[in-house]
Design an enzyme around this catalytic site. Sequence first.
Site, PDB file in Angstrom:
ATOM      1  N   ARG A   1     -17.989  -0.617   4.962  1.00 12.36           N
ATOM      2  CA  ARG A   1     -19.013  -1.286   4.142  1.00 12.36           C
ATOM      3  C   ARG A   1     -19.734  -2.354   4.949  1.00 12.36           C
ATOM      4  O   ARG A   1     -20.889  -2.682   4.681  1.00 12.36           O
ATOM      5  CB  ARG A   1     -18.326  -1.899   2.914  1.00 12.36           C
ATOM      6  CG  ARG A   1     -19.262  -2.570   1.920  1.00 12.36           C
ATOM      7  CD  ARG A   1     -18.504  -3.074   0.693  1.00 12.36           C
ATOM      8  NE  ARG A   1     -17.445  -4.027   0.993  1.00 12.36           N
ATOM      9  CZ  ARG A   1     -17.651  -5.305   1.325  1.00 12.36           C
ATOM     10  NH1 ARG A   1     -18.874  -5.789   1.417  1.00 12.36           N
ATOM     11  NH2 ARG A   1     -16.622  -6.107   1.577  1.00 12.36           N
TER      12      ARG A   1
ATOM     13  N   HIS B   1      -1.226  -5.435   2.184  1.00 12.10           N
ATOM     14  CA  HIS B   1      -2.410  -6.289   2.151  1.00 12.10           C
ATOM     15  C   HIS B   1      -2.035  -7.642   1.542  1.00 12.10           C
ATOM     16  O   HIS B   1      -1.253  -7.710   0.589  1.00 12.10           O
ATOM     17  CB  HIS B   1      -3.512  -5.649   1.298  1.00 12.10           C
ATOM     18  CG  HIS B   1      -4.563  -4.939   2.096  1.00 12.10           C
ATOM     19  ND1 HIS B   1      -4.902  -3.608   1.886  1.00 12.10           N
ATOM     20  CD2 HIS B   1      -5.371  -5.362   3.106  1.00 12.10           C
ATOM     21  CE1 HIS B   1      -5.867  -3.271   2.732  1.00 12.10           C
ATOM     22  NE2 HIS B   1      -6.172  -4.304   3.475  1.00 12.10           N
TER      23      HIS B   1
ATOM     24  N   CYS C   1      -8.212  -1.702   8.093  1.00 10.24           N
ATOM     25  CA  CYS C   1      -6.815  -1.722   7.646  1.00 10.24           C
ATOM     26  C   CYS C   1      -6.326  -0.322   7.311  1.00 10.24           C
ATOM     27  O   CYS C   1      -5.227   0.073   7.715  1.00 10.24           O
ATOM     28  CB  CYS C   1      -6.645  -2.625   6.429  1.00 10.24           C
ATOM     29  SG  CYS C   1      -6.697  -4.378   6.872  1.00 10.24           S
TER      30      CYS C   1
ATOM     31  N   GLU D   1       0.831  -1.204   0.000  1.00  5.52           N
ATOM     32  CA  GLU D   1       0.000   0.000   0.000  1.00  5.52           C
ATOM     33  C   GLU D   1       0.869   1.260   0.000  1.00  5.52           C
ATOM     34  O   GLU D   1       1.812   1.376   0.773  1.00  5.52           O
ATOM     35  CB  GLU D   1      -0.914   0.005   1.234  1.00  5.52           C
ATOM     36  CG  GLU D   1      -1.885  -1.158   1.288  1.00  5.52           C
ATOM     37  CD  GLU D   1      -2.914  -1.132   0.159  1.00  5.52           C
ATOM     38  OE1 GLU D   1      -3.025  -0.105  -0.528  1.00  5.52           O
ATOM     39  OE2 GLU D   1      -3.595  -2.167  -0.034  1.00  5.52           O
TER      40      GLU D   1
HETATM   41  N1  PCA Z   1      -8.579  -6.658   6.467  1.00  5.72           N
HETATM   42  C1  PCA Z   1      -9.558  -5.601   6.659  1.00  5.72           C
HETATM   43  C2  PCA Z   1      -9.525  -5.298   8.122  1.00  5.72           C
HETATM   44  C3  PCA Z   1      -8.785  -6.425   8.771  1.00  5.72           C
HETATM   45  C4  PCA Z   1      -8.171  -7.160   7.658  1.00  5.72           C
HETATM   46  O1  PCA Z   1      -7.376  -8.100   7.766  1.00  5.72           O
HETATM   47  C5  PCA Z   1      -9.300  -4.387   5.775  1.00  5.72           C
HETATM   48  O2  PCA Z   1      -8.745  -4.525   4.675  1.00  5.72           O
HETATM   49  O3  PCA Z   1      -9.656  -3.282   6.168  1.00  5.72           O
END
Ligand code: PCA
Length: 220
Positions: free
Chosen positions: A96, A172, A149, A86
Amino acid sequence: MARASAPPVLLLTGFEPFDGETVNPSWEVTRALQGQRLGAAAVAAVQLPCAFATALPALQAALDAHRPHWVLALGLAGSRSAISVERVAVNLVDARIPDNAGAQPVDQPVVDGGPAAYFTGLPAKAIVARLQQVSLAAELSHSAGSFVCNQVFYGLMHALERHPGVVGGFIHLPPLPEQADRHPAARPMALADQVQGVREAAALLVAGAAELHRPGGRID
Ligand code: PCA
């Protein structure tokens, strides 16, 4: 007798499962690396709750407890088929779905009066290039979404403003093979590959690798 000084800490965070799932690759990877040495760093693994009210206090407690030199926060992106580094955290919460505490905040800032966005401290393009070199699916991402996140990513970069010299960012991860039914649009990635990818990313971070300034943006 003088003790050898403790190695500097890389704080690795992963999230608990959310949205009714029983596993989250970000925590599986994080706990697989707990206590390991990555170059000069010792890994401290911490699980964060997937809840808006408690995720950032838990992150702050981990920063206070471990006083890391580096911080790599991980989360699941269920729609993605690659390890996504990211680049940008935005000062926006727009959920959401409800979080694990049942909260679903809409159109709120992460930090009241904070800047609109922060850029990652990671050498993002260098990490993507390295992962691709070792044949892992990897991509740059320009949005970490607007759920927990992104909140943690933004809160981390905001906190690191007060800790010059501490370098951090967010990655991610795609779903694990056992999550394939829940995420039919994504190509899952085996846990061993995810662990290897995060190890490679962390190694570059700890080594102070420079960013690679080559084209990597998007036009869409
Ligand atoms: N993914 C979610 C929140 C926790 C996770 O592992 C996100 O992308 O916000």
